[in-house]
Design a protein around this motif. Structure first.
Motif, PDB file in Angstrom:
ATOM      1  N   ALA C  99       0.840  -1.202   0.000  1.00 47.91           N
ATOM      2  CA  ALA C  99       0.000   0.000   0.000  1.00 47.91           C
ATOM      3  C   ALA C  99       0.868   1.243   0.000  1.00 47.91           C
ATOM      4  O   ALA C  99       2.039   1.213   0.390  1.00 47.91           O
ATOM      5  CB  ALA C  99      -0.925  -0.002   1.217  1.00 47.91           C
ATOM      6  N   VAL C 117      -0.239   2.893   6.854  1.00 47.45           N
ATOM      7  CA  VAL C 117      -0.555   1.597   6.234  1.00 47.45           C
ATOM      8  C   VAL C 117       0.123   0.458   6.992  1.00 47.45           C
ATOM      9  O   VAL C 117      -0.421  -0.641   7.091  1.00 47.45           O
ATOM     10  CB  VAL C 117      -0.207   1.556   4.714  1.00 47.45           C
ATOM     11  CG1 VAL C 117      -1.018   2.607   3.955  1.00 47.45           C
ATOM     12  CG2 VAL C 117       1.272   1.687   4.444  1.00 47.45           C
ATOM     13  N   SER C 270      -7.048  -0.806  -7.463  1.00 40.89           N
ATOM     14  CA  SER C 270      -7.069   0.655  -7.612  1.00 40.89           C
ATOM     15  C   SER C 270      -7.030   1.031  -9.088  1.00 40.89           C
ATOM     16  O   SER C 270      -7.875   1.790  -9.575  1.00 40.89           O
ATOM     17  CB  SER C 270      -5.877   1.283  -6.876  1.00 40.89           C
ATOM     18  OG  SER C 270      -5.855   0.878  -5.525  1.00 40.89           O
ATOM     19  N   GLU C 280     -12.567  -1.511  -2.300  1.00 38.65           N
ATOM     20  CA  GLU C 280     -12.873  -2.462  -1.229  1.00 38.65           C
ATOM     21  C   GLU C 280     -13.610  -3.709  -1.748  1.00 38.65           C
ATOM     22  O   GLU C 280     -13.150  -4.832  -1.510  1.00 38.65           O
ATOM     23  CB  GLU C 280     -13.663  -1.722  -0.137  1.00 38.65           C
ATOM     24  CG  GLU C 280     -13.566  -2.358   1.219  1.00 38.65           C
ATOM     25  CD  GLU C 280     -14.754  -3.250   1.439  1.00 38.65           C
ATOM     26  OE1 GLU C 280     -15.872  -2.789   1.177  1.00 38.65           O
ATOM     27  OE2 GLU C 280     -14.557  -4.412   1.857  1.00 38.65           O
ATOM     28  N   ILE C 296      -2.461  -1.570  -3.375  1.00 39.32           N
ATOM     29  CA  ILE C 296      -3.561  -0.609  -3.212  1.00 39.32           C
ATOM     30  C   ILE C 296      -3.006   0.796  -3.041  1.00 39.32           C
ATOM     31  O   ILE C 296      -2.037   1.014  -2.320  1.00 39.32           O
ATOM     32  CB  ILE C 296      -4.413  -1.012  -1.978  1.00 39.32           C
ATOM     33  CG1 ILE C 296      -5.168  -2.319  -2.291  1.00 39.32           C
ATOM     34  CG2 ILE C 296      -5.384   0.089  -1.573  1.00 39.32           C
ATOM     35  CD1 ILE C 296      -6.036  -2.823  -1.175  1.00 39.32           C
ATOM     36  N   VAL C 298      -3.060   4.365  -1.501  1.00 36.03           N
ATOM     37  CA  VAL C 298      -3.544   5.049  -0.302  1.00 36.03           C
ATOM     38  C   VAL C 298      -2.882   6.423  -0.262  1.00 36.03           C
ATOM     39  O   VAL C 298      -1.667   6.538  -0.423  1.00 36.03           O
ATOM     40  CB  VAL C 298      -3.158   4.253   0.972  1.00 36.03           C
ATOM     41  CG1 VAL C 298      -3.625   4.994   2.228  1.00 36.03           C
ATOM     42  CG2 VAL C 298      -3.730   2.839   0.928  1.00 36.03           C
ATOM     43  N   SER C 312      -7.577   6.771  -5.195  1.00 34.15           N
ATOM     44  CA  SER C 312      -6.848   6.583  -3.939  1.00 34.15           C
ATOM     45  C   SER C 312      -7.814   6.594  -2.763  1.00 34.15           C
ATOM     46  O   SER C 312      -8.755   7.372  -2.737  1.00 34.15           O
ATOM     47  CB  SER C 312      -5.823   7.709  -3.758  1.00 34.15           C
ATOM     48  OG  SER C 312      -4.860   7.656  -4.792  1.00 34.15           O
ATOM     49  N   PHE C 318      -8.420   2.602   4.256  1.00 31.59           N
ATOM     50  CA  PHE C 318      -7.547   1.438   4.124  1.00 31.59           C
ATOM     51  C   PHE C 318      -7.604   0.572   5.377  1.00 31.59           C
ATOM     52  O   PHE C 318      -7.633  -0.665   5.313  1.00 31.59           O
ATOM     53  CB  PHE C 318      -6.104   1.881   3.848  1.00 31.59           C
ATOM     54  CG  PHE C 318      -5.134   0.737   3.720  1.00 31.59           C
ATOM     55  CD1 PHE C 318      -5.180  -0.110   2.626  1.00 31.59           C
ATOM     56  CD2 PHE C 318      -4.183   0.489   4.706  1.00 31.59           C
ATOM     57  CE1 PHE C 318      -4.287  -1.178   2.503  1.00 31.59           C
ATOM     58  CE2 PHE C 318      -3.295  -0.580   4.599  1.00 31.59           C
ATOM     59  CZ  PHE C 318      -3.351  -1.413   3.493  1.00 31.59           C
TER      60      PHE C 318
END
Lengths: 336, 336, 336, 336
Positions: C99, C117, C270, C280, C296, C298, C312, C318
């Motif tokens: 992430a 993260v 993403s 998600e 992912i 973030v 994002s 997250f």
């Protein structure tokens, strides 16, 4: 609706466009930018077809602001639509699984499969009586006899039945059918959609091979605006350049459709992948992504199936799949 | 048909496959490779559906050797099929152009456009009476009245008429129609195709948005095997990721279809591009690549058209296009 | 390899083909069918390029029997490859999540996101220093400074770092990078792949926008055959006609790749969706379908991100995603 | 740039968006519609990335009004750019044909083909020295020796040479190359594009397999904004679901690109179709649609070619094609 004018549009062209727009009963809010002039249309623009105005010579581009579907739109109907079929319900807290063979082939076959899938937890029985086949030389289904055999299986097991219609003329034969399926190739058979709007039956509407989600909702809108709001949407894979699978299953379609619309959305991993061993992982993923149910091809002898044997699973594999699936479904807050 | 066996197929699985194949009435020629065993099927494999055998556990992959279309196949019918419609002919030395509005809107409109396109050299008149529209709220055509107006235009100008059918139930209204069009969305409406096989009329069959050339020929095969060999194929653009044009016109489809089949193939640059100014260059390219004719949308007032105004050209632009086109057509050895 | 001969091939053409094949060091097993002659090639056909033989005039079609990838092929390496990066491992019983922000923008930003993260359970930190942007006028990344900031975040948190390379000339700057990412646009930048084969570092190889799974494995084969077997594959969406999402996430690619190859396969929800709220549900589905991990995007302030803000998610989102994800991962027998 | 606000955006979200927009140095013109509020951005929006603003919570959708490419844009440069290479010129009244083998294989081969294509009217010689191949086990080109052989052929015939670059590190070897080709797989290899912007040489930029026309122009913009305005665009087929041809040739791209940009646009029927006999009809169509030239693969012995033999034509077929092509080119007002 927003209209961007051409840089070099003449005053006459702009005047003509202005009068065309006023004739549609909406007013214009004008923005003069540094290099560009933009018309914002104010009023009820829902009946205006952007493509039609775009032939005007002053028009560079048109952007819609409102979605073109209304009855299917979640904005105007925030709660989920729940569609009841016998004891099963789509779109609420349940996760009904529809299972059965691609084609109904014989009384023995359909009764055997129906009993097996019921024992494993399926809530509805599928089976094709009218089969859309690419080749005129391939098995086309048992037609009226196929529907008769499905109703026998329904009497035997109590499972409601789902089967595909291919033409308005077949509608009389569907009196005892619980859910009428519109296949991918007929998603934009608009005359058929209108006719189905006149039945009170739930319609299982599959996404076409090359149709956008908006087009799928517009096809639902055809059925709904003709009087039937019981539409269940189904993602069954789209056509792409990839050849490792029969189609490309677009699982992002499921949460996206559920955000655009209040209608239930189920998944068909059998057609989406075309490969028996892939049905199980894609069924799990469909549950995890928030589908409202599944439709799965199950055959008592896939190697001898008259159609789609390659993607059909055996009753034993279906039973294992249902056991495997349960905890995934429960994590999403639904009951299988 | 060639079957590649799985490396780890058991003798039982291979025996089962062998007996399944023998049951289909063909014999097996076996090749043992270093890592792979291959079955070559000898006999009439034309009725065997590769997908059906592929569910057998011993099968890794199946490759067809023969094309699945027969009546449409040039291999069995080397000469071009020539289809006569009034004074025009498709598939021979002529290059007929079909022209007219997307939708029939009024008597004045269709007569005015019909006279204009005839004066410019069009050989048939097109006009939609039943319109397949993505939205149920868009103009759906004048239906029966639209066909009546088309026949008036035919009487006035002598031009044969081409119009689209959307449902079997409409067939009775098509008695005076010269060429029945099947639109892209109905290319795999198999029940409709079978019904059209029962008419003696020429059928203009458009390629679906996401259909391969083989599938287009299989749909032609539906019509032909039901008794009607007068099928004119039409390339009208396929759906891709590109958004600068409405569709992506696949001009390579034209020479490829003509090598696969003996049927005439025409091009529709209006729907393929969706943009009026692109019709002319794409019409030139269609002629140069060997098309057997064109179908073009012409409207007397594109900015006020009830459908597809953006891609419609004016009668004046059509007249210029026909003049521009003539030498390209003549270079290919045809007469416009 | 199987060669289907043209029906009308002359004896001279067949003789020429025969000698061309023998020159390649393999022998021919001939099948004479009713309408067709087929050559089965026996011997090591792995180095033979089907396209090259197909220019021979006697050839109708060629079908490969063996896959063209060898080192990446599960048939020759049945066990999963497990790739260790710091304390994380890909391809075994773990489900590492990578992430971090699309672009490294400042020391404060990358440190803040890295700490967040990590606290939520991410095992590696991502962040772009060299950014492939469609427009030359868009932010192109901080380059060398971006990598320096990533290494600061690594020192601060202990998280191994993943960042993208765009050109061989940048390789010297990647000494402290733990996993080198090859982006979708460079999946077939073969010179870069060969160069990465000379590093000992794990390579995160993303599928190209229009590349088949076989092509993805052939690109892995470039890296592996140049000496580096540590390749992690990544599905990140393909380009289709659908515009509701940025790309179409092909989740069926994950089980299919894992059946074709022994390499680990992760998912990037993403980029696949391009929409923050879809990350998600698609992450859940990726776990359910059997992915070996996730990557992912973030960002601490998506609305002010210098790139890809739309897709994002915030550190808080997250954190919620990781909690939501855990039971799905555990159902597949892995630990997050 | 036009921003459509979410129906339920809060005043705080709208205020935040407003301040974000003002921070970009542009002002806002607000339109309050019946159901929707729209912001029209007034000022220089050319540097604003729509995707970045779209992460703001108040934003429903953003529509660009201006194209994101500037130096390549015909709006700011109405006249055709004409690029001179030796005696040939692209983009003006000429129709130069580039011809030669896919790969340079030997001195004899390249000299023989060069002499033959020159005699038939080709104005430039093509030949690959660095070959992008899907498989690491396929012939990868003669590299430096390939370029040496091309320069021998140039000395022998006087034809300028065109060859493909795959990596910045190869640039030193291209001193004697007249036109540097960027292949489809490298169309978005942005570091390479920037490096080519530093050479003064004409660049032949091929469209990627899944790239839009706008993306192609953005890649041209990379080269131009780095200092080199000599970019020749090339349509070579895109990837679709159709498998009858290697790619789908998008001939509508040619007039569309010429309306969007002032740069020359040529066509590559060899790669677009992948089939030797289709090169000729697609070359005719390319001329008819308004291309500025062609690039065609010619090999003295296609059946023994080390790459792409299937789509290569013989010198004799090329000679016939050039004769066939001439009148089509002349109809468009150009000279071959």
């Amino acid at each position: 609706m927003i209209i961007i004018l051409k840089k070099n549009a003449t005053p006459e062209q702009i005047e003509k466009l202005t009068s065309d727009i006023h004739a549609l009963g909406v007013s214009i809010h004008k923005i003069e930018g540094e290099h560009t002039t933009v018309f914002g249309l104010v009023g009820d623009t829902s009946r205006i077809n952007a493509n039609d105005l775009s032939a005007n010579e002053a028009v560079e581009a048109i952007h819609r602001v409102q979605e073109p579907y209304k009855m299917a739109n979640r904005k105007f109907h925030p709660e989920n639509t729940v569609i009841q079929v016998g004891e099963a319900s789509f779109g609420g807290d349940e996760f009904p699984v529809i299972a059965g063979p691609c084609s109904v082939e014989s009384e023995e076959q359909i009764i055997e499969v129906a009993r097996a899938v019921k024992a494993s937890g399926a809530k509805l029985l599928r089976g094709g009586a009218f089969k859309p086949r690419t080749s005129p030389y391939a098995f086309q289904g048992l037609h009226e006899e196929g529907i008769r055999l499905l109703t026998l299986a329904k009497q035997d097991t109590g499972l409601p039945i789902v089967t595909e219609i291919m033409s308005i003329g077949q509608l009389d034969l569907f009196a005892d059918v619980d859910v009428i399926q519109v296949g991918a190739r007929n998603m934009q058979n608009f005359e058929l959609l209108k006719a189905l709007g006149g039945t009170g039956k739930p319609i299982l509407l599959k996404r076409g091979l090359a149709n956008t989600l908006e087009e799928l909702l517009m096809s639902a809108e055809y059925i709904m605006s003709a009087g039937n709001e019981k539409v269940i949407l189904c993602e069954r894979g789209i056509r792409t350049f990839e050849t490792a699978t029969r189609n490309t299953m677009d699982l992002s379609a499921i949460p996206m459709l559920k955000s655009m619309s209040h209608l239930p959305v189920i998944a068909d991993p059998s057609h989406a992948t075309g490969i028996a061993w892939m049905v199980e992982p894609m069924a799990r993923a469909s549950a995890a992504v928030g589908a409202d149910g599944l439709i799965i091809e199950v055959h008592n002898n896939p190697a001898r199936a008259l159609s789609d044997g390659k993607q059909s699973i055996t009753p034993a594999a279906f039973d294992a799949l249902m056991k495997e699936l349960r905890p995934y479904v429960e994590l999403t807050g639904k009951q299988i």
